[in-house]
Design a protein around this motif. Structure first.
Motif, PDB file in Angstrom:
ATOM      1  N   GLY A 141       0.897  -1.185  -0.030  1.00  0.00           N
ATOM      2  CA  GLY A 141      -0.055  -0.155  -0.048  1.00  0.00           C
ATOM      3  C   GLY A 141       0.899   1.319   0.190  1.00  0.00           C
ATOM      4  O   GLY A 141       0.313   2.338   0.179  1.00  0.00           O
ATOM      5  N   ALA A 142       2.112   1.152  -0.134  1.00  0.00           N
ATOM      6  CA  ALA A 142       3.272   2.313  -0.247  1.00  0.00           C
ATOM      7  C   ALA A 142       3.397   2.863  -1.599  1.00  0.00           C
ATOM      8  O   ALA A 142       3.007   2.014  -2.729  1.00  0.00           O
ATOM      9  CB  ALA A 142       4.338   1.931   0.654  1.00  0.00           C
ATOM     10  N   ASP A 143       4.161   3.614  -1.682  1.00  0.00           N
ATOM     11  CA  ASP A 143       4.510   4.196  -3.224  1.00  0.00           C
ATOM     12  C   ASP A 143       5.997   3.964  -3.299  1.00  0.00           C
ATOM     13  O   ASP A 143       6.476   3.866  -4.604  1.00  0.00           O
ATOM     14  CB  ASP A 143       4.539   5.868  -3.031  1.00  0.00           C
ATOM     15  CG  ASP A 143       3.150   6.589  -2.646  1.00  0.00           C
ATOM     16  OD1 ASP A 143       2.200   5.938  -3.365  1.00  0.00           O
ATOM     17  OD2 ASP A 143       3.245   7.065  -1.669  1.00  0.00           O
ATOM     18  N   GLU A 144       7.082   3.826  -2.346  1.00  0.00           N
ATOM     19  CA  GLU A 144       8.146   3.555  -2.624  1.00  0.00           C
ATOM     20  C   GLU A 144       8.799   2.672  -1.536  1.00  0.00           C
ATOM     21  O   GLU A 144       8.214   2.465  -0.383  1.00  0.00           O
ATOM     22  CB  GLU A 144       8.967   4.766  -2.581  1.00  0.00           C
ATOM     23  CG  GLU A 144       9.788   5.139  -3.761  1.00  0.00           C
ATOM     24  CD  GLU A 144      10.757   4.210  -4.394  1.00  0.00           C
ATOM     25  OE1 GLU A 144      10.770   2.915  -3.962  1.00  0.00           O
ATOM     26  OE2 GLU A 144      11.641   4.388  -5.074  1.00  0.00           O
ATOM     27  N   ALA A 145       9.851   2.000  -1.552  1.00  0.00           N
ATOM     28  CA  ALA A 145      10.561   0.990  -0.958  1.00  0.00           C
ATOM     29  C   ALA A 145      11.733   1.883  -0.103  1.00  0.00           C
ATOM     30  O   ALA A 145      12.426   2.625  -0.449  1.00  0.00           O
ATOM     31  CB  ALA A 145      10.973  -0.017  -1.498  1.00  0.00           C
ATOM     32  N   VAL A 146      11.987   1.462   1.260  1.00  0.00           N
ATOM     33  CA  VAL A 146      13.079   1.534   1.974  1.00  0.00           C
ATOM     34  C   VAL A 146      13.894   0.409   1.960  1.00  0.00           C
ATOM     35  O   VAL A 146      13.373  -0.707   2.420  1.00  0.00           O
ATOM     36  CB  VAL A 146      13.123   2.179   3.317  1.00  0.00           C
ATOM     37  CG1 VAL A 146      14.336   2.214   3.908  1.00  0.00           C
ATOM     38  CG2 VAL A 146      12.204   3.480   3.472  1.00  0.00           C
ATOM     39  N   MET A 147      14.984   0.414   1.308  1.00  0.00           N
ATOM     40  CA  MET A 147      15.953  -0.883   1.246  1.00  0.00           C
ATOM     41  C   MET A 147      17.042  -0.821   1.995  1.00  0.00           C
ATOM     42  O   MET A 147      17.731   0.367   2.232  1.00  0.00           O
ATOM     43  CB  MET A 147      16.434  -0.950  -0.418  1.00  0.00           C
ATOM     44  CG  MET A 147      15.264  -1.324  -1.426  1.00  0.00           C
ATOM     45  SD  MET A 147      16.172  -1.317  -3.012  1.00  0.00           S
ATOM     46  CE  MET A 147      16.672  -3.148  -2.958  1.00  0.00           C
ATOM     47  N   LEU A 148      17.050  -1.756   2.988  1.00  0.00           N
ATOM     48  CA  LEU A 148      18.471  -1.883   3.640  1.00  0.00           C
ATOM     49  C   LEU A 148      19.473  -2.587   2.951  1.00  0.00           C
ATOM     50  O   LEU A 148      19.209  -3.174   1.960  1.00  0.00           O
ATOM     51  CB  LEU A 148      17.855  -2.471   5.142  1.00  0.00           C
ATOM     52  CG  LEU A 148      16.809  -1.982   5.709  1.00  0.00           C
ATOM     53  CD1 LEU A 148      16.490  -3.090   7.161  1.00  0.00           C
ATOM     54  CD2 LEU A 148      16.810  -0.604   6.276  1.00  0.00           C
ATOM     55  N   ASN A 149      20.667  -2.615   3.568  1.00  0.00           N
ATOM     56  CA  ASN A 149      21.761  -3.135   2.839  1.00  0.00           C
ATOM     57  C   ASN A 149      22.041  -4.418   3.524  1.00  0.00           C
ATOM     58  O   ASN A 149      21.196  -5.082   4.500  1.00  0.00           O
ATOM     59  CB  ASN A 149      22.996  -2.459   2.832  1.00  0.00           C
ATOM     60  CG  ASN A 149      23.638  -2.140   3.984  1.00  0.00           C
ATOM     61  OD1 ASN A 149      23.479  -2.828   4.780  1.00  0.00           O
ATOM     62  ND2 ASN A 149      24.564  -1.162   4.053  1.00  0.00           N
ATOM     63  N   THR A 150      22.926  -5.404   2.936  1.00  0.00           N
ATOM     64  CA  THR A 150      23.162  -6.800   3.708  1.00  0.00           C
ATOM     65  C   THR A 150      23.677  -6.508   4.881  1.00  0.00           C
ATOM     66  O   THR A 150      23.611  -7.676   5.766  1.00  0.00           O
ATOM     67  CB  THR A 150      24.161  -7.688   2.726  1.00  0.00           C
ATOM     68  OG1 THR A 150      25.506  -7.019   3.121  1.00  0.00           O
ATOM     69  CG2 THR A 150      23.792  -7.390   1.326  1.00  0.00           C
ATOM     70  N   GLN A 151      24.235  -5.471   5.455  1.00  0.00           N
ATOM     71  CA  GLN A 151      24.287  -5.339   7.116  1.00  0.00           C
ATOM     72  C   GLN A 151      23.199  -4.925   7.707  1.00  0.00           C
ATOM     73  O   GLN A 151      23.541  -4.664   9.049  1.00  0.00           O
ATOM     74  CB  GLN A 151      25.443  -4.359   7.104  1.00  0.00           C
ATOM     75  CG  GLN A 151      26.875  -4.759   6.137  1.00  0.00           C
ATOM     76  CD  GLN A 151      27.470  -6.184   6.609  1.00  0.00           C
ATOM     77  OE1 GLN A 151      27.716  -6.111   7.843  1.00  0.00           O
ATOM     78  NE2 GLN A 151      27.638  -6.823   5.830  1.00  0.00           N
ATOM     79  N   GLY A 152      22.154  -4.688   7.127  1.00  0.00           N
ATOM     80  CA  GLY A 152      20.789  -4.306   7.944  1.00  0.00           C
ATOM     81  C   GLY A 152      20.786  -2.643   8.177  1.00  0.00           C
ATOM     82  O   GLY A 152      20.008  -2.185   8.945  1.00  0.00           O
ATOM     83  N   GLU A 153      21.706  -2.161   7.382  1.00  0.00           N
ATOM     84  CA  GLU A 153      22.014  -0.621   7.470  1.00  0.00           C
ATOM     85  C   GLU A 153      20.705   0.017   6.647  1.00  0.00           C
ATOM     86  O   GLU A 153      20.689  -0.720   5.294  1.00  0.00           O
ATOM     87  CB  GLU A 153      23.268  -0.168   7.139  1.00  0.00           C
ATOM     88  CG  GLU A 153      24.377  -0.727   8.151  1.00  0.00           C
ATOM     89  CD  GLU A 153      25.693  -0.547   7.755  1.00  0.00           C
ATOM     90  OE1 GLU A 153      26.708  -0.756   8.591  1.00  0.00           O
ATOM     91  OE2 GLU A 153      25.957  -0.490   6.482  1.00  0.00           O
TER      92      GLU A 153
END
Lengths: 254, 254
Positions: B146-158
């Protein structure tokens, strides 16, 4: 030729299969097409008709007049035309088939563990996706280190796969390969090698494994559609000897 | 049309740039071409001639007769023709330019943190690579939530970035964005937004950050070439108010 607004070209949005053909016969053709159709479900793409895809693969092989050579037939399914991250409503996937001479089977592989990780957090890790640049970079890193192929770990630091093959190893007569949940492709020869090992009476474990276990292995081998079962002669500088069980599995996968 | 053995199509092996054109003028055209040339060094590709690439972008815009609309000009550089993970000796990259109407600027974005991670272990994470499927899947996951865009973390979880934008946030008047080492693109509007914030007297931190800091932020915003500075109205279900500093940075980035 394909149009310049194709999402496969623009964004790596799609799937592929590489089928081996020997003496004019496609190997495991139905299994390849079924895997492509399963991949469509993962990526949200309308799947191709299986019979039509098989016919395209056969026609590409015949048209290339490679019927009595070792050939590689490539099926490429793109998400069709359209710009931007989100596919346009009603866009139709585009299916292509091409054939080219396949390289002769190479000898045993020298492997080196590379820094590029397999992104097991992405659904793309479980399908044969057009976005293949991580694998290209993993292979290039291995080549730069004097090896033939890469060992890729996943984002958890577990063993995943080679740049273009599944990875197996043998310890004390037991056969191991990373579980699909590690972010590896459900390789067709991977499945055949597991079945072959079981038929030969070996215990087979599909598991999450730390990379250190590879250094205690008696043998390591790779599986892929073009190369079949490929022995590994060196891993991170350590020599590995030929192993009778690898050769027995290889014979049964032919 | 492009040939069916192009490595951009077959393997996502190449780079792209998306340039905004307004009233017939390309925005930051030299910066885009310079970034593509830097990307070539990362991927081991022969770089295009900068002047020729700029001319192609301008010609594509003129040919599309979009001179008085908002347009998106796309430069696509593929690794040229050739099958297999390893590029053939002497293969020549292929450069294409196309133009299409650009979408109108959207309103504030609702973001949701997704499960697909940015693969910061890959050199591809630092360039604008054709292998974009992880971003497509991240966006699709955000849309499904239901959102417009994603927040992606990196492989370290940052914290890393959005699916097609850089990410910033403001806490106590200070401006933060993930460091390039987190596996984010060196966005052109990212650079302009940092310069704008500094010019406005704000402290700017490029750092490695745990995702929790986003929940204490006073404001969050996105930057990209097509959307410029875009406010964020919601993050993982929490509402965010418009912020004067975001609007001031946005004005300076136009």
């Amino acid at each position: 030729m394909i149009p310049d607004d194709d999402r496969g070209l623009l964004l790596g949005d799609g799937l592929f299969e590489t089928l081996l053909a020997e003496d004019g016969e496609l190997r495991d053709a139905e299994a390849h097409v079924e895997r492509m159709i399963r991949g469509c479900a993962v990526l949200g793409l309308e799947p191709p008709d299986a019979a039509a895809a098989l016919a395209m693969a056969r026609d590409a092989l015949a048209d290339a007049r490679l019927s009595y050579e070792r050939a590689a037939v490539r099926l490429t399914l793109t998400a069709g035309s359209g710009r931007g991250l989100e596919r346009p409503e009603g866009s139709t996937p585009r299916l292509l088939a091409t054939a080219s001479p396949a390289p002769a089977p190479a000898g045993p592989a020298r492997l080196v563990t590379v820094s590029v990780r397999r992104n097991d957090t992405s659904p793309a890790a479980r399908v044969k996706a057009l976005s293949y640049l991580d694998n290209i970079l993993a292979r290039a890193e291995a080549r730069a280190a004097g090896a033939d192929e890469a060992v890729m770990l996943n984002t958890q630091g577990e063993i995943a796969c080679a740049a273009a093959a599944n990875l197996f190893w043998i310890s004390d007569g037991w056969v191991y390969t990373p579980a699909l949940e590690c972010g590896v492709l459900d390789g067709i020869v991977r499945g055949k090698a597991i079945a072959a090992a079981v038929a030969l009476g070996a215990e087979v474990f599909e598991d999450r494994c730390e990379p250190e276990v590879l250094y205690q292995a008696d043998a390591v081998f790779l599986t892929s559609s073009l190369a079949g079962v490929r022995e590994v002669s060196q891993l991170d500088g350590r020599a590995l000897e030929p192993h009778a069980l690898v050769q027995a599995i290889s014979s049964r996968c032919r």
